[in-house]
Design an enzyme around this catalytic site. Structure first.
Site, short mmCIF file in Angstrom:
data_model
loop_
_atom_site.label_atom_id
_atom_site.label_comp_id
_atom_site.label_asym_id
_atom_site.label_seq_id
_atom_site.Cartn_x
_atom_site.Cartn_y
_atom_site.Cartn_z
N THR A 543 1.09 -1.32 -0.12
CA THR A 543 -0.02 0.01 0.00
C THR A 543 1.09 1.41 -0.06
O THR A 543 2.19 1.21 0.37
CB THR A 543 -0.83 -0.05 1.29
N GLU A 594 13.92 -4.31 -0.04
CA GLU A 594 14.73 -4.18 -1.01
C GLU A 594 14.12 -2.81 -2.08
O GLU A 594 14.98 -1.96 -2.39
CB GLU A 594 15.00 -5.26 -1.64
N LYS A 671 14.06 8.15 0.23
CA LYS A 671 15.04 7.00 -0.12
C LYS A 671 16.36 7.26 0.62
O LYS A 671 17.12 6.34 0.93
CB LYS A 671 14.97 7.07 -1.85
MG MG Z 1 16.03 -1.95 -4.19
#
Ligand code: MG
Ligand code: ASP
Length: 809
Positions: A543, A594, A671
């Protein structure tokens, strides 16, 4: 003696009204047609023995038993209403009346009553066979099987019984099929005795032995002996052949269709025993004989209604005679002790008894060890009910570690572990609530039968949907290649949850759309998994929800490993981030994500390996966003305006519906923060310096207004482009630098100008690039580059995490 005679025994469930008794008649018919020499041995039909016992008890307590008695009679006559049961029914009726009157009965009376069940059965089968044109006669085994006076569990008098049986059989008409009552016997005064519950198997073995039968066929209601109870383990397999020794081991550890006593007469004469299924007469079943194969037979059995006692105290250390005193205390109270295990430190002794004896046992022990309790040499005597013993037969402790680890990983506590003297069986004492799961876990470990991975997927949007399809498409291949069964048992969207214990099918989309909004919640999923004793649970969050992460800890606490393409959990406050890690650690659970950075690119994994191996990472820098990569790669190269390029990115579906979510830089910042935290840095999101690509005057507009005014971005970016040095290009990057050995690093998200020829400068399309600088690699960063966005690649990355966790199981 006649050659090649077989004893065919039918159990109570085989003889039940309807399909059972019909099959019994046709099985016998087939054998007669094939000219087989047979003797039939029967037990009482249905649960006649239990019913008779129940009526006896009601009568004894002065209760009314009319309903049960009527039902019993009706059941017994149903297959042939013309049968004459006058003698048996009158005897029972009179006896029950008498018992009700005196409010008591002896074991002798009980044997006489229970014996009627077998007598009725033999009469019924003989009558039905005769109706079918097969000459047969009901035979009362009390006429030749002789015992001592131990009513309820009589001992056979071998010599006499043998002579009687041989004489009976030799005098018996060769053309008639004998239908012999099992279970019932008589003493020297011709009073009825019985061989104990389930004793008709023993009768069959005895007759086989006395008459040198070539085989005993035991028709039951199951296909044979399984590697584990199929009610618990759906993958359980039939064991095709067992030798007598293995069979006796199984019998003594609770395989309910076998009794050690039954096997002994067969071993003496080497008579094979076949376990067959009345309801599936063509199945091969299990053959028990004297053949020893090199294959170690393993099977798992369970004993329920067990209680567990643990005595603890430093005074037990090295003290002699404690065990002996425990045993003799139990012995005095007629309590049998089955598993005993002592910790290596000798500070605790645990053992197993029948659940009903717990209270007596604890009280007796407290009296026996009064002195030690007073001196505190014994600190506690704890008891626990509702446990079971799981015995793995044919399992050596040396190769048990994989099962052991699998149990631990599945959060199953082992209360006691014990291996037998010959080292071939292992007993585990386990809480009843975990038994079912435990058997499944052990079973798949020792039989190498496919491992079930039970998956709940949250979010069925582009990534979620792609993942579900990828899993369903590869499922069979993975099952074949890796013996892993990926079972998606739950799909949760925003309004409803689809649950299916067999796993959802290729038609999941239609099923989901058709299903009503069901207001089900995460608790329903957890309860569903518990109800079906699912092992190896994995929850996948696909989600984009900011609140779903509140479920992570409850999921981990309930046995789920976690996988997430959602970045929220990793970018929340450092405190919450830490709390989740702690809970995962406490619950022994994995959490993989990941795809949080660079979609399917193996970035987090690589960073983790470098970091864990002690390699000092000094800087991570790169283009982290696929959409912004596309925009600046193209804008730098082509003559087109910024807004044209942006529009292309929108049209290709590379951006979020409101492209400002990409342009604001938050996604890149998230990130970057995730990577920083992988290096144990404790940065917070608000410490990241972010260059927002949206000019202030367009920041607060509605999405629609913004989309209609994107041309206003052109002058801003045209100027930036023109202000660059020659042969330079624009890139929007994340940059983690500073002293990364400290608690915090410096995190920046910015638009920079780099030489065309540099690795950042050569980036194409919508690719991502990550440069990882480390101490040993110096100025030469490790570069990971490739498609770093898109639903399919992201789903592939999530799938990779799924397989990674699966392999750890
Ligand atoms: Mg990745
Ligand atoms: N009818 C007896 C019992 O139920 C004997 C048997 O089934 O083997 O125990």
């Amino acid at each position: 003696m006649r050659e090649e005679m077989k004893i065919i025994k039918f159990g109570g469930k085989s003889l039940a009204n309807g399909q059972g008794i019909e099959n019994v008649i046709s099985i016998i018919k087939n054998k007669v047609n094939l000219k087989e020499k047979i003797i039939i041995v029967l037990s009482a039909r249905g649960n006649a023995t239990d019913c008779l016992e129940l009526i006896l008890d009601k009568a004894k307590n002065g209760e009314d038993y009319a309903v049960e008695w009527k039902a019993f009679k009706e059941y017994q006559i149903e297959p042939n209403k013309n049968i004459d049961y006058h003698k048996e029914f009158t005897l029972l009726e009179k006896t029950f009346e008498g018992v009700k009157l005196v409010e008591d009965y002896s074991l002798k009376v009980k044997d006489l009553v229970l014996a009627q069940g077998e007598l009725l059965a033999a009469k019924m089968i003989a009558s039905l066979l005769n109706q079918n044109g097969i000459k047969s006669n009901s035979i009362d085994s009390r006429d030749f099987l002789k015992t001592n006076d131990n009513f309820g569990n009589a001992q056979i008098i071998e010599k006499l019984s043998k002579t009687n049986t041989v004489n009976w059989y030799n005098a018996f008409d060769e053309e008639t099929i004998p239908i012999v009552t099992g279970f019932i016997t008589s003493n020297k005064n011709n009073q009825t005795t019985t061989l104990g519950r389930n004793g008709s198997n023993y009768s069959a073995s005895l007759i086989a032995k006395y008459l040198n039968a070539s085989e005993v066929q035991n028709y039951t209601h199951i296909d044979g002996i399984y590697t584990a109870n199929p009610d618990y383990v759906s993958d359980a397999k039939i064991i095709e052949q067992l030798n007598f020794n293995e069979a006796s081991e199984l019998a003594s550890f609770g395989a309910s269709i076998l009794h050690a006593k039954t096997i002994i007469p067969l071993v003496e004469k080497n008579i094979p025993l076949r376990i067959l299924n009345t309801y599936n007469p063509n199945a091969t079943g299990t053959l028990i004989n004297n053949k020893i194969t090199d294959k170690e037979v393993k099977s798992i059995s369970v004993q329920n209604e067990i209680g567990f006692i643990n005595i603890e105290g430093k005074g037990l250390l090295g003290k002699k005679g404690i065990d002996a005193r425990i045993f003799s205390t139990m012995n005095q109270n007629k309590i049998s002790v089955s598993v005993i295990s002592q910790g290596s430190s000798e500070r605790s002794i645990g053992f197993i008894i029948s659940e009903k004896d717990i209270k007596t046992a604890v009280n007796a022990l407290k009296i026996e060890f009064q002195a030690e309790i007073q001196t505190k040499d014994i600190s506690s005597i704890i008891s626990k009910k509702e446990v079971s013993v799981i015995t793995i037969i044919g399992q050596n402790i040396n190769n048990f570690s994989s099962s052991f680890n699998a149990l631990i990983k599945n959060n199953i506590d082992i209360l006691l572990i014990n291996n037998t003297l010959n080292g071939n069986n292992i007993g585990l004492v386990i809480d009843n609530k975990n038994v079912n799961k435990a058997i499944n876990v052990i079973h798949s470990q020792i039989f190498g039968i496919s491992k079930n991975i039970n998956i709940a997927i949250f979010g069925k949007g582009t990534v979620g949907g792609a993942l579900i399809n990828q899993i369903l498409n590869s499922k069979n291949k993975i099952l074949k290649r890796k013996e892993i069964n990926l079972n998606i048992f739950a799909i949760a969207g925003s309004k409803k949850i689809l649950l299916n214990k067999e796993g959802i099918s290729n038609k999941w989309k239609e099923e989901y759309d058709k299903a009503p909004n069901n207001n089900k919640s995460i608790t329903d999923i957890i309860e569903f998994a518990q109800k079906y004793h699912f092992e190896n649970l994995i929850a996948i969050d696909n989600t984009a929800s900011t609140t779903f992460i509140d479920n992570y800890i409850p999921l981990a606490e309930n046995g789920f490993d976690l996988i997430s393409s959602n970045k929220i959990a990793n970018t929340q406050s450092y405190l919450s981030y830490k709390k989740l890690r702690e809970s995962l650690k406490k619950n022994n659970k994995n959490y993989l994500y990941e795809t949080n950075v660079g979609a399917g690119l193996p970035l987090i994994d690589t960073i983790n390996i470098l970091h864990a191996s002690g390699e000092n990472i000094t800087r991570i820098k790169g283009v982290f966003s696929g959409s912004l990569s596309f925009i600046f790669n193209h804008f730098s190269e082509s003559e087109s305006s910024f807004s044209d390029i942006l529009q292309q990115a929108i049209d290709k579906g590379l951006t979020e519906p409101d492209p400002r979510e990409d342009l604001c830089g938050n996604d890149v910042a998230r990130k970057l923060l995730i990577l920083a935290r992988e290096l144990d840095l404790q940065n917070e999101f608000n410490e990241i310096k972010i260059h927002n690509l949206i000019p202030t005057f367009l920041q607060d507009e509605s999405a629609q207004d913004f989309l209609s005014r994107i041309e206003e971005l052109n002058p801003v970016y045209q100027k930036i482009k023109e202000d660059q040095k020659e042969k330079h290009v624009l890139r929007y990057i994340g940059d983690l630098s500073g002293d990364l050995q400290k608690n915090k690093g410096s995190l920046e998200v910015k638009l920079i100008s780099v030489p065309e020829k540099s690795s950042l400068g050569q980036l194409n399309n919508a690719d991502s690039i990550f440069e990882i600088y480390t101490e040993s690699y110096g100025d030469n960063p490790i570069v990971i580059q490739g498609a770093g966005a898109g639903a399919e690649v992201t789903a592939r990355g999530v799938f990779g995490d799924l397989l990674r966790i699966t392999e750890r199981k």
